[in-house]
Design an enzyme around this catalytic site. Sequence first.
Site, short mmCIF file in Angstrom:
data_model
loop_
_atom_site.label_atom_id
_atom_site.label_comp_id
_atom_site.label_asym_id
_atom_site.label_seq_id
_atom_site.Cartn_x
_atom_site.Cartn_y
_atom_site.Cartn_z
N ASP A 168 -6.71 2.22 7.90
CA ASP A 168 -5.38 2.80 8.08
C ASP A 168 -5.52 4.32 8.02
OD1 ASP A 168 -5.72 3.41 5.38
OD2 ASP A 168 -3.97 2.30 4.69
N ARG A 221 -3.97 -4.45 7.40
CA ARG A 221 -5.01 -3.49 7.79
C ARG A 221 -6.21 -4.21 8.40
NH1 ARG A 221 -6.82 -0.29 2.91
NH2 ARG A 221 -5.76 -1.85 1.64
N TYR A 226 6.22 -8.53 8.57
CA TYR A 226 5.97 -7.10 8.70
C TYR A 226 6.21 -6.66 10.14
CZ TYR A 226 3.24 -7.68 4.35
OH TYR A 226 2.83 -7.97 3.07
N ASP A 235 0.83 -1.19 0.00
CA ASP A 235 0.00 0.00 0.00
C ASP A 235 0.87 1.25 0.00
OD1 ASP A 235 -2.41 -1.39 0.03
OD2 ASP A 235 -2.51 -1.43 2.22
#
Length: 249
Positions: free
Chosen positions: A98, A190, A84, A56
């Site tokens: 987000d 997310r 992540y 993203d």
Amino acid sequence: MEDEKEKPIFPRFDFTAGEVLLIDKPYKWTSFDVVGKIRNALKPLKLKVGHAGTLDPLATGLLIVCTGKRTKTIDELQAQEKEYIGTFTLGATTPSYDLETIPDSFFDITNLTEQDLLRASLTFVGAIEQYPPVHSAVKMQGERLYEKARRGESVELKPRRVTIYEFELTRIALPEVNFRVVCSKGTYIRSLAHDFGKAVGAGAYLSELRRTRSGNFHVRDAWNVLELSDHIRSLKEQGLLINDEGEHS
């Protein structure tokens, strides 16, 4: 959340035969922006360039870009597990899950304890079902979901099965919670943030995200995209690239 890394050194590339390039995607760049930057640096060579696994715009970190014949390995590279690190902000939700959109709901988190958060994190380890965010690139009837969302259209989302191999909370300083997660292809961090907020009885959204690893590739070995672009142009000027006919450019 900076990574110590040593910039890789390559005297030249063979982009036609194929290269796998590790890029540290900058904040607010799209994955397509990175591909476009590399493609422009390669001109006038006309080569296939693609990325393995979208990030993203608000996320940073490892983006794998393939050129030439190595673009045939993109599906294989995309299938690898990902790691992540990032931050959830508790006490509110956003439509995009987000910071792309502003908070629209707020929750009291004064009674949340560290034990509440740790217990909730355990419930996400293993095979789970999650719904993609409405503001996502998933296609429905040939159109990206975020395009429908921006027009205010309602969509019926379908859950997808993903696997969370590891999920740890590395720092708790409410309203912020730092985390590290190792997951399968197709996992939406997310959505994990949103669902984690539900699990603790409060809202949460993803406020920071960085991909640190994909398979055996690590962001510490990645190029800054602008430095790589300049490096490619420098090699081209020195005649150290290989053109479509296998000769030096």
